[in-house]
Design an enzyme around this catalytic site. Structure first.
Site, PDB file in Angstrom:
ATOM      1  CB  CYS A  77      17.705 -65.259 -10.605  1.00 30.82           C
ATOM      2  SG  CYS A  77      16.473 -66.586 -10.725  1.00 30.82           S
ATOM      3  CG  HIS A 175      21.080 -68.022 -12.771  1.00 39.48           C
ATOM      4  ND1 HIS A 175      21.269 -67.648 -11.459  1.00 39.48           N
ATOM      5  CD2 HIS A 175      19.826 -68.517 -12.844  1.00 39.48           C
ATOM      6  CE1 HIS A 175      20.171 -67.914 -10.766  1.00 39.48           C
ATOM      7  NE2 HIS A 175      19.284 -68.432 -11.587  1.00 39.48           N
ATOM      8  CD  GLU A 177      24.866 -66.840 -11.473  1.00 39.63           C
ATOM      9  OE1 GLU A 177      24.004 -67.432 -10.800  1.00 39.63           O
ATOM     10  OE2 GLU A 177      24.613 -65.840 -12.175  1.00 39.63           O
TER      11      GLU A 177
END
Length: 193
Positions: A77, A175, A177
């Site tokens: 990001c 992202h 994750e």
């Protein structure tokens, strides 16, 4: 494997740490030069405003360390954006790893883009076993225009570079994750590089 997440007071650090725990790997949080240099792999996260984040890096000298790293580095990001030359956000001079400028989405678009969106034109081992047009989770108001170092593209009003690679440096605007099984696959790929 010695995995370090750079901790400079700007980031979604815990969610990244938990994502690697789900893969059976403990990632260490650190701002210590020696620990970062000794790592096998480095994660460079970031959430927030570019100018503030760069000041945080400068205060610790990490702005000098990060571009000199030789091992695989993954910017996530804002981390990816800070790897570029310049960001329109706060008129910020960044790390200069990627020869690219970060731009703000036009007024005709709702910002920030907060959505699951597709990635396509996939290249690089970072994208191994990820199909074209899979969805990743994005939250951002600034973007990197299409670029020769792009390894993934996303469309939000315009096509833009949602992932970049130069040598040992990788950056993703999305992202991983927070992107379920597809994001998990990308993190596994990074660990295998």
């Amino acid at each position: 494997m010695n995995l370090v997440i750079i901790d400079y007071g700007v980031g979604n650090i815990k969610s990244i740490q938990f994502a690697f725990q789900r893969l059976g790997l403990e990632a260490k949080l650190s701002s210590n030069w020696e620990e970062i240099q000794r790592a096998d792999k480095v994660i460079f996260p970031g959430v927030g405003e570019a100018n503030y984040a760069m000041n945080q890096l400068k205060n610790t000298g990490l702005d000098q360390l990060i571009p000199s790293l030789q091992q695989p580095v993954l910017g996530i990001c804002l981390g990816m954006q800070l790897m570029c030359e310049f960001s329109e956000e706060g008129e910020t001079k960044c790390l200069g790893i990627f020869d690219a400028e970060v731009k703000k989405f036009g007024n005709e678009l709702k910002v920030p883009q907060i959505a699951w969106n597709q990635i396509f034109d996939l290249q690089s081992d970072l994208m191994k076993n990820i199909a074209e047009k899979e969805f990743m989770y994005l939250v951002h108001s600034y973007y990197v225009p299409l670029h020769q170092k792009a390894i993934a593209t996303t469309n939000y009003g315009i096509d833009y570079a949602s992932a970049l690679q130069k040598d040992n440096f990788y950056g993703v605007q999305f992202h991983p994750e927070k992107s379920g099984k597809i994001g998990e696959q990308l993190l596994k790929n990074f660990l295998m590089i």
